[in-house]
Design an enzyme around this catalytic site. Sequence first.
Site, mmCIF file in Angstrom:
data_model
loop_
_atom_site.group_PDB
_atom_site.id
_atom_site.type_symbol
_atom_site.label_atom_id
_atom_site.label_comp_id
_atom_site.label_asym_id
_atom_site.label_seq_id
_atom_site.Cartn_x
_atom_site.Cartn_y
_atom_site.Cartn_z
ATOM 1 N N ASP A 1 4.132 -11.031 111.542
ATOM 2 C CA ASP A 1 4.827 -9.718 111.854
ATOM 3 C C ASP A 1 5.401 -9.789 113.135
ATOM 4 O O ASP A 1 5.780 -9.119 114.371
ATOM 5 C CB ASP A 1 3.595 -8.429 112.123
ATOM 6 C CG ASP A 1 2.852 -8.124 110.266
ATOM 7 O OD1 ASP A 1 3.804 -8.522 109.351
ATOM 8 O OD2 ASP A 1 1.768 -8.410 110.151
ATOM 9 N N ASP B 1 6.037 -8.126 102.503
ATOM 10 C CA ASP B 1 6.291 -7.013 104.289
ATOM 11 C C ASP B 1 6.989 -7.470 104.982
ATOM 12 O O ASP B 1 7.910 -7.172 105.901
ATOM 13 C CB ASP B 1 4.779 -7.392 105.052
ATOM 14 C CG ASP B 1 3.428 -6.906 104.013
ATOM 15 O OD1 ASP B 1 3.922 -8.327 102.742
ATOM 16 O OD2 ASP B 1 3.119 -6.298 105.137
#
Length: 398
Positions: free
Chosen positions: A115, A175
């Site tokens: 991330d 994602d």
Amino acid sequence: MMKIKPVKVESIENPKRFLNSRLLTKIEVEEAIEKALKQLYINIDYFGEEYPTPATFNNIYKVMDNTEWTNGFWTGCLWLAYEYNQDKKLKNIAHKNVLSFLNRINNRIALDHHDLGFLYTPSCTAEYRINGDVKALEATIKAADKLMERYQEKGGFIQAWGELGYKEHYRLIIDCLLNIQLLFFAYEQTGDEKYRQVAVNHFYASANNVVRDDSSAFHTFYFDPETGEPLKGVTRQGYSDESSWARGQAWGIYGIPLSYRKMKDYQQIILFKGMTNYFLNRLPEDKVSYWDLIFTDGSGQPRDTSATATAVCGIHEMLKYLPEVDPDKETYKYAMHTMLRSLIEQYSNNELIAGRPLLLHGVYSWHSGKGVDEGNIWGDYYYLEALIRFYKDWELYW
């Protein structure tokens, strides 16, 4: 140019449910921004130079340090607000956050995951694009280098969680279509082709595997670590391995046009239409998605407003590139207005209390019982980004 597998593009069912809606006016958008900023300023005093937890507890964020995967979204909210009103208080706090992110990457604090884009794009890339700050650029490039460490040659993807190379962790997640934008930015700044190649490879690995033939999405997809062969798609956040997690679908809807900006592969437009039409066809009456697209009105399940806010941003972005002759273009325009109007009128926070979110009724992780029917900071960010997109000609951070 690599091939993207053919996917089913559903026709948009009953487009009049969007086309008969009224478009948001600039005054309505401005009022929504002003309302959101009232809460934002209260939260600035509440958080100080710290950060909100990923999701609220009883609709109140707790205060935490810079160690989560979500902290960049708070700083992104500050930059969006600064671009709206040019308040130096916002700029100063956001810059202090950026220095915290530089410290975090220099000391590799809680960064062994995928991330990096969510952390560094809305915080550090944002400041560089706004102010040309060299420390923000330094942090961004270092974060891109850290993300590159997770690239797996066998399979051609950025590995999600877990120890690198292990079979039980050898997977990508949808994602990361947002996280790879960090690599495109690093290429843009350095000219080093390695960043772009990894981003492009990861995009195609995702498009051809994590997206199903019917244009719905798995959350994650496994590969064989010895051969790189695709193995299977499973969920981690969605209801089941066969369903489509709403936020994952929205990551696709936004990640595709962001990547199209840099790649200009026409196949991406078809993929976008497939994923977007699938999402729109499963919206409930009020046009705000449940947390998994398998659910609709009468299910008793919670919404995930963050998925809808993210999808609005993605549709807004792709409208820049869709040809005028595209038969769905007008419907997309009205759909994003309808979704954003519903978020503004039915899901935005009305109680000016320290720690309240900008956007209510999100879901962080249903299976683990985290942030269910709560606010979350990425929902706040994408809601505010959507409002700023509708308000002005905004230069993307992504």
